[in-house]
Design a protein around this motif. Structure first.
Motif, PDB file in Angstrom:
ATOM      1  N   GLU A   1      -4.857   4.605   0.446  1.00 19.74           N
ATOM      2  CA  GLU A   1      -4.675   4.452  -0.754  1.00 19.74           C
ATOM      3  C   GLU A   1      -3.270   5.106  -1.219  1.00 19.74           C
TER       4      GLU A   1
ATOM      5  N   LEU B   1      -0.505   4.007  -0.557  1.00 30.41           N
ATOM      6  CA  LEU B   1       0.219   2.826  -0.589  1.00 30.41           C
ATOM      7  C   LEU B   1       0.221   2.285  -1.958  1.00 30.41           C
ATOM      8  N   ASP B   2      -1.043   2.404  -2.508  1.00 30.54           N
ATOM      9  CA  ASP B   2      -1.004   1.925  -3.952  1.00 30.54           C
ATOM     10  C   ASP B   2      -0.529   2.798  -5.017  1.00 30.54           C
ATOM     11  N   ALA B   3      -0.483   4.099  -4.641  1.00 28.40           N
ATOM     12  CA  ALA B   3      -0.154   5.093  -5.540  1.00 28.40           C
ATOM     13  C   ALA B   3       1.322   5.046  -5.555  1.00 28.40           C
TER      14      ALA B   3
ATOM     15  N   GLN C   1       2.782   2.162  -5.135  1.00 25.08           N
ATOM     16  CA  GLN C   1       3.314   0.901  -5.774  1.00 25.08           C
ATOM     17  C   GLN C   1       3.101   1.216  -7.452  1.00 25.08           C
ATOM     18  N   VAL C   2       2.210   2.054  -7.942  1.00 23.25           N
ATOM     19  CA  VAL C   2       2.078   2.286  -9.370  1.00 23.25           C
ATOM     20  C   VAL C   2       3.238   2.962  -9.670  1.00 23.25           C
TER      21      VAL C   2
ATOM     22  N   GLU D   1       6.070   0.742 -10.257  1.00 27.61           N
ATOM     23  CA  GLU D   1       6.020   0.042 -11.285  1.00 27.61           C
ATOM     24  C   GLU D   1       6.687   0.881 -12.698  1.00 27.61           C
TER      25      GLU D   1
ATOM     26  N   ARG E   1      -0.935  -4.230   4.369  1.00 29.44           N
ATOM     27  CA  ARG E   1      -1.035  -3.638   2.834  1.00 29.44           C
ATOM     28  C   ARG E   1       0.465  -3.460   2.458  1.00 29.44           C
TER      29      ARG E   1
ATOM     30  N   GLN F   1       2.290  -6.574   1.294  1.00 32.32           N
ATOM     31  CA  GLN F   1       1.705  -7.126  -0.027  1.00 32.32           C
ATOM     32  C   GLN F   1       2.382  -6.317  -1.231  1.00 32.32           C
ATOM     33  N   LEU F   2       2.364  -4.914  -0.800  1.00 31.80           N
ATOM     34  CA  LEU F   2       2.708  -4.030  -2.026  1.00 31.80           C
ATOM     35  C   LEU F   2       4.206  -4.005  -2.296  1.00 31.80           C
TER      36      LEU F   2
END
Length: 315
Positions: free
Chosen positions: A142, A144-146, A148-149, A152, A176, A179-180
């Motif tokens: 997770e 990686l998602d953080a 990416q946020v 942004e 992942r 993708q990100l």
């Protein structure tokens, strides 16, 4: 041995590890900032590395319980800070944001966004300074998602697409991350040269390996192969002056170390000042530093690292 001058660079012909070894100056990459003098992975460490004229920064990230991306090498807080326990078990707000480093002078623990604020400064952008963000294999996916946020939030700062290199150790992170982090460079960081070649050489833009993985003929052949594919090769953690000389002789793209001033003196300033004849002697001497005992030592280290990579990372 013949020294040729092509495209504003000196090239040594007929010298191992490759038939053409360019005289190029590798990037100086500040390992956890200027960690040889200042607390690692802190803003003062990064600022002082920039003041010393490093080419790039390097740092590690962890995810806090409340979703902040924290600059921290270890899974836990206690080695480097006044905190205790795993980073992911504590909130940034109300706990980690109040911690300080144990190393003097005491410094607060930064977030990745705090380092982004340094990178986007006009004076830093103007120098083409970049950062390798080391995302360790024992992180939660997770993180990686953080990241990416966070990207942004900074999407107006387009320079970051050239300034950020995201380093991954694990195949779980590979797809992942691709993708990100579209438009950003990715780097394999690891212990095993075999894993680098099998899983990442044709997938990512950069390869970062320890000295012991690159010091033998297999390592030299790998550098040549990576360069033929347009990949950059970095080496860590280089604090020994003889190893700095070897990194230049191998034609590496970046040298990662704790002591920024020493790195700059030995891989940039001294080499820049060399004549073609001096450079020829320098390369020859650097490639002849290792005796049989040292070769055996690094062979054992390399095999041990490959075993550790397989046992703990699965590659």
């Amino acid at each position: 041995m013949t020294l040729l001058y092509r495209n504003n660079q000196y090239q040594v012909m007929g010298l191992a590890p490759t038939s053409t070894l360019e005289k190029k100056i590798p990037d100086v990459i500040a390992h956890r900032g200027y960690s040889g003098k200042y607390p690692e992975n802190t803003l003062i460490s990064y600022e002082e590395a920039l003041r010393a004229n490093t080419t790039a920064l390097e740092g590690d990230i962890r995810l806090s319980k409340d979703g902040e991306v924290v600059i921290m090498h270890d899974l836990t807080l206690q080695r480097t800070s006044t905190g205790n326990g795993a980073v992911f078990d504590h909130n940034w707000v109300g706990y980690i944001d109040g911690l300080f480093t144990k190393t003097e002078p005491p410094q607060p623990i930064p977030r990745l966004k705090d380092v982004f604020d340094i990178l986007i400064r006009p004076d830093v952008v103007a120098k083409n300074t970049y950062m390798i963000v080391d995302i360790k294999f024992d992180n939660q996916l997770e993180i990686l998602d953080a990241v990416q946020v966070l990207l942004e939030e900074y999407k107006a700062h387009t320079s970051l697409r050239k300034q950020l290199v995201f380093g991954i150790w694990d195949l779980r992170f590979l797809e992942r991350a691709k993708q990100l982090f579209i438009g950003y460079q990715l780097c394999f960081i690891g212990l095993s040269l075999g894993a680098a070649r099998k899983h990442f050489l044709h997938e990512l833009d950069n390869i970062s390996l320890p000295y012991a993985a690159l010091v033998d003929q297999e390592g030299q052949d790998f550098i040549k192969e990576a360069h033929s594919l347009g990949k950059r090769v970095f080496c860590w953690t280089i604090n020994n002056i003889e190893q700095m000389h070897q990194c230049v002789a191998w034609g590496l793209d970046g040298v990662i170390g704790d002591n920024v001033d020493t790195l700059i003196e030995n891989v940039r300033t001294t080499v820049n000042a060399m004549s073609p004849e001096e450079f020829e002697k320098y390369v020859e001497a650097s490639n002849n530093l290792m005796g049989k005992r040292s070769r055996l030592y690094y062979y054992i280290i390399k095999k041990s690292m490959s075993l550790i990579s397989w046992k703990f990372i699965g590659i």
